[in-house]
Design a protein around this motif. Structure first.
Motif, mmCIF file in Angstrom:
data_model
loop_
_atom_site.group_PDB
_atom_site.id
_atom_site.type_symbol
_atom_site.label_atom_id
_atom_site.label_comp_id
_atom_site.label_asym_id
_atom_site.label_seq_id
_atom_site.Cartn_x
_atom_site.Cartn_y
_atom_site.Cartn_z
ATOM 1 N N ARG A 42 28.032 -1.484 -145.813
ATOM 2 C CA ARG A 42 28.980 -0.622 -146.150
ATOM 3 C C ARG A 42 30.477 -1.281 -145.740
ATOM 4 O O ARG A 42 31.069 -1.609 -146.063
ATOM 5 N N ALA A 43 30.536 -1.324 -144.576
ATOM 6 C CA ALA A 43 31.811 -1.632 -143.532
ATOM 7 C C ALA A 43 31.986 -2.619 -143.976
ATOM 8 O O ALA A 43 32.963 -3.417 -143.579
ATOM 9 N N MET A 56 35.901 3.314 -142.342
ATOM 10 C CA MET A 56 35.244 3.535 -143.734
ATOM 11 C C MET A 56 35.884 4.442 -145.033
ATOM 12 O O MET A 56 36.868 4.929 -145.704
ATOM 13 N N GLY A 68 32.380 -3.751 -147.100
ATOM 14 C CA GLY A 68 33.451 -3.923 -147.727
ATOM 15 C C GLY A 68 33.656 -5.004 -148.685
ATOM 16 O O GLY A 68 34.133 -5.820 -149.550
#
Lengths: 395, 398
Positions: free
Chosen positions: A296-297, A61, A299
């Protein structure tokens, strides 16, 4: 492989939680793009330190050049895994699905044994840590949840994941009632472990086996007009990123096209005009919202916050710079214990400083770690939403 | 009203984007920031260079060529933006020192001076001339920080080495955040019988609590303490990024990580939405206006082919300095490479010139004619144009 794109800026290293506390791990730049230049397909892997990577994917990220160091390391881990005998803990956690199924079947006994001294000794002998209590198996899994047929325009195939199924089916049942309260028909498709634990423990073949079975089952539902909804963000990441990526599942694109995070889906229901904005009642509480690395990853932003914003009285603070350290089965392995404990304590100390009353996280393993280390209640966002809407569920 | 609609979407998480986002969020707009990765600010010294051509930065700005983007804003706005930078970071406990009246120096790991304007409080005690004597601490195994370089230029200095059990800036900073480590370190430091009036450290004195840690060492040792920036991973750069990010969120902003923009939805002269790559259905976000702060070549906002320079998000017209032969000077370390002028030319309302879009506002190092290396104006220009673009954007959507 995009290792040539690396400009050696080290932003990935700054973001690596393991590198921060474990001097044995050379960090994502060295284990990823740097070492990749020296890895040859036909030569046996010598870099055992790739196993120290927890696959939180924060480096992927952070990288401004699209190198994706964690993807490079993931492939190196699979290669290493195939060429070397695995430890007992690795074998067990790769087969987490079968292990948990057994645990659930024998829940009354298994849970008791896990908390006894002898049980802990057995865990240690297998290379499994006990610094936080091993999660309690649930005798009633999701499969025993009863489903009724409806005729709503919105139909969901719920991919509940192993954690909900074997340890917290009560949350799963609440989620079903939540979706039903929004006039959505929910079915529980035949499903297996998403494959991520097998991948994380270096067993590509097993991961692919699970993925193929899931893909066949889910695409059947998608073809029949269902959307797939997941609640565990690691399952979600595996379905959306690893099925089309390292696992090379042919139906991956179709699955990704119809698969939603639970909260993303609820927001979509409001957005599409399927439901009016729900009448949320007050939840007067201050909550630390720990963002799982894998959310978070994905997206997709933090979709639960869009719903949290609508709940009166609820105050939340986002914590997305800290990894909880457990990373699914990573922290349960003896040699990773110091890393997991240090990272967990750091995350907990920041949360405690904020004065929050509860912790909230989308991922079951984050909740286990942070709840276990802090002694605070760690909730799933869906539990908070259900509370606000007066939806209860029996354990 | 749709739940997913934003007033403004900021593209890029650097100093310019985060500044613009915070300013709009403060004014009550619904702001989302999307970013591909982390910004080059994390690689920086964390200092705010406003304009380094003269000892008086505002005076230096007035002498910049007329096409320089600083001239798009009034002098008072420049001052206002930088004052607000200081006060907002102060609000969340990340103090900066320095004034717009005078530039100041920080020390480099080679012992040379670098001119800047606002510095993190941990660099406020940097000697401003060669007369002051300093004692330099370094750590066993720490790469690219050798006190002998500094001592070769400052004869009245000496150094000591501490074995911290870690040899990277990240690892050292993590250690300093632990009270026990800090206490042991201070006890060791007290035994060194340091005679010099100031103590210098590579910038590893913690991540969240650097100011407090420096203060504690200073109080116990009875000597001024300051940090020297390292090559990346740079802790002061990361502290700046974390502080701006924290402030943006505190004001109500939302951040989407792993969100590179790969396409747009448009209608007439309006951009309606930005799209990120996805394996399945399109993943898009819509807004009334867009602020572009994606940075220059290193940040990834611009990309250069053999003969053409492209802006990657909206394919805006890019000012390209002549033919490829004009892009580079013969000297690698030159500060006059032609390519330093490449970027987006903005009008007085910070909209890209010669482009049809009326709801795009541009800020930071992606602007044309910045010549950041030559004029020493990196983060300062980002703060100032970030504010100005936000102001223009607010006027548009009001």
């Amino acid at each position: 492989m995009k290792f040539e794109r690396c400009i050696r800026c080290t932003i990935c290293v700054e973001n690596c939680p393991v590198f921060r506390v474990n001097p044995e791990f050379p960090g994502p730049k060295q284990s990823g793009p740097d070492a990749q230049r020296f890895r040859a397909e036909k030569e046996k892997s010598v870099d055992d330190w790739v196993l120290l990577c927890s696959q939180c994917r924060r480096c992927d990220m952070a990288c401004p050049c699209g190198v994706e160091p964690a993807q490079i390391i993931l492939r190196a881990q699979q290669k290493y895994g195939m060429e070397h005998p695995r430890s007992l803990a690795h074998l067990l956690f790769a087969n987490n699905y079968y292990l948990s199924a057994l645990g659930s079947l024998t829940a009354p006994v298994a849970n008791k044994v896990a908390t006894t001294k002898i049980g802990k000794k057995i865990f240690h002998a297998m290379g499994i840590t006990t610094y936080i209590p091993f999660p309690q198996f649930s005798f009633h899994t999701m499969k025993s949840a009863k489903r009724k047929k409806g005729k709503s325009a919105k139909k969901v195939a719920f991919f509940y994941g192993c954690f909900i199924n074997f340890y917290r089916p009560d949350i799963g049942r609440k989620i079903i009632r939540l979706l039903e309260s929004f006039d959505v028909d929910v079915v529980l498709p035949e499903q297996w472990c998403c494959g991520l634990p097998a991948l994380g423990n270096g067993n590509l073949a097993l991961a692919r086996y699970f993925a193929q079975k899931n893909a066949a089952s889910l695409t059947n539902y998608i073809d029949a007009g269902y959307d797939v909804v997941y609640t565990c963000t690691s399952c979600g990441l595996c379905l959306l990123h690893d099925y089309p990526g390292v696992l090379e599942i042919p139906q991956a694109k179709k699955i990704a096209g119809s698969t939603y995070d639970l909260h993303e889906y609820i927001v979509k229901l409001i957005d599409d005009g399927h439901i009016d904005q729900p009448r949320f009642t007050e939840v007067p509480r201050k909550i630390a919202y720990h963002i799982p690395c894998h959310l978070r990853a994905l997206g997709i932003g933090y979709p639960a916050t869009k719903i949290m914003d609508l709940i009166p009285g609820l105050e939340y603070e986002i914590f997305d710079d800290t990894c909880c350290g457990l990373n699914g089965s990573y922290g349960f392995k003896k040699k990773n214990e110091p890393t997991a404990v240090q990272l967990g304590n750091r995350a907990v100390s920041l949360i405690k400083k904020s004065g929050a009353e509860n912790i909230m996280a989308d991922c079951g393993s984050c909740r286990m770690q942070l709840g276990g280390l802090s002694g605070m209640d760690a909730l799933d966002p869906a539990e908070v939403i259900c509370q606000s809407l007066g939806i209860t569920g029996e354990r | 009203m749709s739940v997913i609609e934003y007033d403004v979407i900021i593209i890029g998480a650097g100093v310019a984007g985060l500044t613009a986002g915070a300013r709009l969020a403060e004014d009550g707009y619904r702001v989302a920031l999307v970013t591909k990765g982390e910004p080059t600010a994390c690689l920086s010294t964390g200092c705010i260079d406003v304009c380094s051509l003269d000892h008086d930065p505002m005076h230096a700005i007035s002498h910049l060529p007329e096409e320089h983007p600083y001239h798009l804003t009034a002098r008072a706005s420049i001052r206002g933006a930088l004052d607000r930078f200081k006060s907002s970071l102060n609000e969340i406990g990340a103090q900066y020192t320095g004034t717009l009246e005078n530039n100041r120096y920080i020390l480099s790991a080679l012992g040379t001076y670098k001119t800047t304007c606002l510095t993190p409080v941990t660099m406020s005690a940097v000697p401003q001339n060669d007369d002051e004597d300093i004692h330099i601490i370094t750590f066993s195994g720490l790469k690219d920080f050798y006190p002998s370089y500094i001592i070769s230029r400052r004869k009245n200095s000496s150094s000591s080495i501490y074995d911290a059990g870690a040899s990277t800036t990240m690892g050292l900073a993590a250690n300093f955040e632990q009270e026990e480590f800090l206490e042991n370190f201070i006890v060791w430091l007290e035994k060194q019988n340091i005679r010099e009036s100031k103590i210098a450290f590579p910038a590893v004195l913690g991540l969240e609590s650097a100011a407090k840690i420096a203060q504690k060492i200073q109080n116990r040792l009875g000597r001024k303490v300051f940090e020297i920036p390292t090559i990346p991973p740079s802790m002061p750069g990361r502290r700046l990024f974390n502080a701006l990010k924290h402030y943006f969120r505190k004001k109500g902003g939302t951040i989407y990580w792993s969100w590179p923009v790969s396409g747009v939805e448009k209608s007439g002269n309006i951009i309606e939405a930005v799209i990120t790559p996805s394996e399945g259905r399109p993943n898009s976000l819509n807004a009334k206006a867009f602020v572009l702060g994606t940075g220059s070549f290193v940040g990834g906002g611009l990309t250069a082919g053999r003969s053409k320079i492209t802006e990657i998000v909206f394919d805006l017209p890019v000012h390209t300095p002549g033919s490829r032969d004009d892009w580079f000077d013969n000297d690698y370390f030159s500060i006059n490479h032609g390519i330093g002028t490449a970027g987006i030319i903005a009008d007085a309302s910070f909209r890209p010139k010669e482009s049809p879009w009326e709801n795009i506002f541009v800020c930071g190092s992606i602007l044309a004619h910045t010549k950041i290396l030559k004029y020493g104006c990196g983060h300062g220009l980002a703060v100032v144009t970030g504010h100005a673009a936000a102001k223009a954007c607010a006027e548009y959507i009001r």
